[in-house]
Scaffold this motif. Structure first.
Motif, PDB file in Angstrom:
ATOM      1  N   MET A   1       0.818  -1.201   0.000  1.00  0.00           N
ATOM      2  CA  MET A   1       0.000   0.000   0.000  1.00  0.00           C
ATOM      3  C   MET A   1       0.861   1.265   0.000  1.00  0.00           C
ATOM      4  O   MET A   1       0.610   2.224  -0.739  1.00  0.00           O
ATOM      5  CB  MET A   1      -0.908   0.006   1.235  1.00  0.00           C
ATOM      6  CG  MET A   1      -2.090  -0.918   1.132  1.00  0.00           C
ATOM      7  SD  MET A   1      -3.290  -0.266  -0.057  1.00  0.00           S
ATOM      8  CE  MET A   1      -4.592  -1.477   0.109  1.00  0.00           C
TER       9      MET A   1
ATOM     10  N   GLU B   1     -10.484   4.115  -2.720  1.00  0.00           N
ATOM     11  CA  GLU B   1     -11.375   3.118  -3.313  1.00  0.00           C
ATOM     12  C   GLU B   1     -10.704   2.401  -4.485  1.00  0.00           C
ATOM     13  O   GLU B   1     -10.714   1.168  -4.563  1.00  0.00           O
ATOM     14  CB  GLU B   1     -12.673   3.783  -3.793  1.00  0.00           C
ATOM     15  CG  GLU B   1     -13.550   4.328  -2.696  1.00  0.00           C
ATOM     16  CD  GLU B   1     -13.174   5.744  -2.296  1.00  0.00           C
ATOM     17  OE1 GLU B   1     -12.098   6.244  -2.739  1.00  0.00           O
ATOM     18  OE2 GLU B   1     -13.940   6.356  -1.520  1.00  0.00           O
TER      19      GLU B   1
ATOM     20  N   ILE C   1      -7.802   0.049  -3.425  1.00  0.00           N
ATOM     21  CA  ILE C   1      -8.225  -1.240  -2.868  1.00  0.00           C
ATOM     22  C   ILE C   1      -8.902  -2.101  -3.920  1.00  0.00           C
ATOM     23  O   ILE C   1      -8.768  -3.325  -3.908  1.00  0.00           O
ATOM     24  CB  ILE C   1      -9.154  -0.992  -1.656  1.00  0.00           C
ATOM     25  CG1 ILE C   1      -8.305  -0.442  -0.490  1.00  0.00           C
ATOM     26  CG2 ILE C   1      -9.884  -2.255  -1.230  1.00  0.00           C
ATOM     27  CD1 ILE C   1      -9.069   0.141   0.652  1.00  0.00           C
TER      28      ILE C   1
ATOM     29  N   ARG D   1      -9.564  -8.337  -0.636  1.00  0.00           N
ATOM     30  CA  ARG D   1     -10.064  -6.988  -0.386  1.00  0.00           C
ATOM     31  C   ARG D   1     -10.075  -6.647   1.103  1.00  0.00           C
ATOM     32  O   ARG D   1      -9.661  -5.559   1.500  1.00  0.00           O
ATOM     33  CB  ARG D   1     -11.479  -6.839  -0.944  1.00  0.00           C
ATOM     34  CG  ARG D   1     -11.550  -6.853  -2.456  1.00  0.00           C
ATOM     35  CD  ARG D   1     -11.211  -5.484  -3.067  1.00  0.00           C
ATOM     36  NE  ARG D   1     -11.058  -5.615  -4.504  1.00  0.00           N
ATOM     37  CZ  ARG D   1     -12.075  -5.628  -5.355  1.00  0.00           C
ATOM     38  NH1 ARG D   1     -13.312  -5.495  -4.906  1.00  0.00           N
ATOM     39  NH2 ARG D   1     -11.849  -5.744  -6.640  1.00  0.00           N
TER      40      ARG D   1
ATOM     41  N   ALA E   1      -6.725  -6.062   2.252  1.00  0.00           N
ATOM     42  CA  ALA E   1      -6.222  -4.817   1.658  1.00  0.00           C
ATOM     43  C   ALA E   1      -6.742  -3.605   2.423  1.00  0.00           C
ATOM     44  O   ALA E   1      -6.012  -2.625   2.626  1.00  0.00           O
ATOM     45  CB  ALA E   1      -6.636  -4.737   0.190  1.00  0.00           C
ATOM     46  N   ILE E   2      -7.982  -3.662   2.853  1.00  0.00           N
ATOM     47  CA  ILE E   2      -8.548  -2.568   3.639  1.00  0.00           C
ATOM     48  C   ILE E   2      -7.780  -2.409   4.947  1.00  0.00           C
ATOM     49  O   ILE E   2      -7.434  -1.298   5.362  1.00  0.00           O
ATOM     50  CB  ILE E   2     -10.050  -2.811   3.902  1.00  0.00           C
ATOM     51  CG1 ILE E   2     -10.835  -2.702   2.599  1.00  0.00           C
ATOM     52  CG2 ILE E   2     -10.587  -1.829   4.937  1.00  0.00           C
ATOM     53  CD1 ILE E   2     -12.271  -3.166   2.694  1.00  0.00           C
TER      54      ILE E   2
ATOM     55  N   TYR F   1      -4.422  -0.938   4.160  1.00  0.00           N
ATOM     56  CA  TYR F   1      -4.538   0.488   3.871  1.00  0.00           C
ATOM     57  C   TYR F   1      -4.634   1.288   5.176  1.00  0.00           C
ATOM     58  O   TYR F   1      -3.955   2.308   5.350  1.00  0.00           O
ATOM     59  CB  TYR F   1      -5.775   0.724   3.009  1.00  0.00           C
ATOM     60  CG  TYR F   1      -6.199   2.173   2.939  1.00  0.00           C
ATOM     61  CD1 TYR F   1      -5.486   3.091   2.184  1.00  0.00           C
ATOM     62  CD2 TYR F   1      -7.313   2.613   3.664  1.00  0.00           C
ATOM     63  CE1 TYR F   1      -5.870   4.425   2.143  1.00  0.00           C
ATOM     64  CE2 TYR F   1      -7.702   3.940   3.622  1.00  0.00           C
ATOM     65  CZ  TYR F   1      -6.985   4.842   2.857  1.00  0.00           C
ATOM     66  OH  TYR F   1      -7.364   6.158   2.824  1.00  0.00           O
TER      67      TYR F   1
END
Length: 282
Positions: A227, A238, A241, A249, A252-253, A256
């Protein structure tokens, strides 16, 4: 002249400098006349002096061909000294060395399976500072890849290979059957591409042929680094990701948030507030 220089150094009070001097003389002597250098070491009556001399000789010999060093020194070393020699081989950078012949000698002359693994693992470890990390392909069949330290050594060698030739590493990796080796290699590859080419890392993750397996090798730290390395100037949170495969996902969130919560807490909060209700937002 060499024996006189060594005798003088031994007459000095034992110190790091005198030991370093002995090692330096033995290193040069070993290059010119290895048998004479060893004969001098054999002639040391004082156990402490002989131990220093043997350590110095081991350090000198490890700069030579690894097989030659093992063949010459192995019968003359005790268990502790053998371990020292093995841990310092690290001569994987020599592209001309016949690793199959070396490991054949090890299999025939080294009784302990643990020590045989140490020899191979030591050579693998040397590849991280080598210009020929592709020699990993010649060595992985000789190591116990269930050992976590060995897995780390494989990962570092694979990272170096990815740095120099990621396509070659990727092609070789397709034929790896050992799960532990494959996971370590994947880890090294992803660590390098996260650093050098984060967009390519995303492409790999989206590739059905390797994406799922590659995702399993990612740690939370890897995702956070990915990231941080991606170009945020070109991506909103948005879109950043959304580049990750669906299966990644949620991770990944989290990555982030961990990457930017201290740097840009307002941005992170706004992104979370814009998310629909559900497990990911929670």
């Amino acid at each position: 002249a060499a024996d006189k220089a060594l005798a003088h150094m031994q007459s000095l009070r034992r110190s790091h400098h005198s030991d370093h001097g002995i090692e330096g003389v033995l290193r040069l002597w070993t290059k010119d006349d290895p048998e004479e250098a060893w004969a001098w070491v054999d002639g040391q009556d004082n156990p402490a002096a002989r131990e220093v001399a043997v350590e110095s000789l081991v350090n000198a010999w490890r700069e030579r061909d690894s097989q030659e060093a093992l063949e010459t020194l192995w019968p003359r070393l005790n268990a502790k000294q053998r371990d020292q020699l093995v841990s310092r081989l690290g001569n994987g950078s020599d592209a001309t060395q016949d690793l199959d012949a070396l490991m054949a000698w090890v299999d025939e002359n080294v009784e302990s399976p643990e020590m045989r693994n140490k020899v191979a693992a030591g050579l693998v470890e040397g590849l991280r500072n080598s210009q020929h990390p592709e020699r990993l392909a010649d060595l992985v069949g000789h190591v116990d890849a269930s050992d976590r330290r060995t897995q780390g050594q494989i990962r570092q060698a694979a990272q170096k290979w990815a740095e120099l030739d990621i396509d070659g590493l990727s092609a070789w990796m397709q034929g790896i059957d050992d799960e532990n080796v494959r996971k370590a290699v994947l880890g090294g590859m992803v660590e390098q591409i996260i650093r050098d080419d984060p967009d390519r890392a995303i492409t790999y993750l989206a590739d059905e042929s390797m994406g799922e397996e590659l995702a399993e090798s990612l740690s939370r730290y890897d995702l956070r680094q990915l990231m941080q390395n991606m170009d945020r100037a070109q991506h909103s949170p948005e879109s950043l990701i959304e580049q990750f495969p669906e299966a990644l996902r949620e991770q990944a969130i989290e990555g982030y948030a961990e990457a930017f919560v201290e740097e840009s807490p307002g941005e992170v909060l706004r992104y979370f507030e814009s998310m629909p209700d559900g497990d990911a937002r929670n």
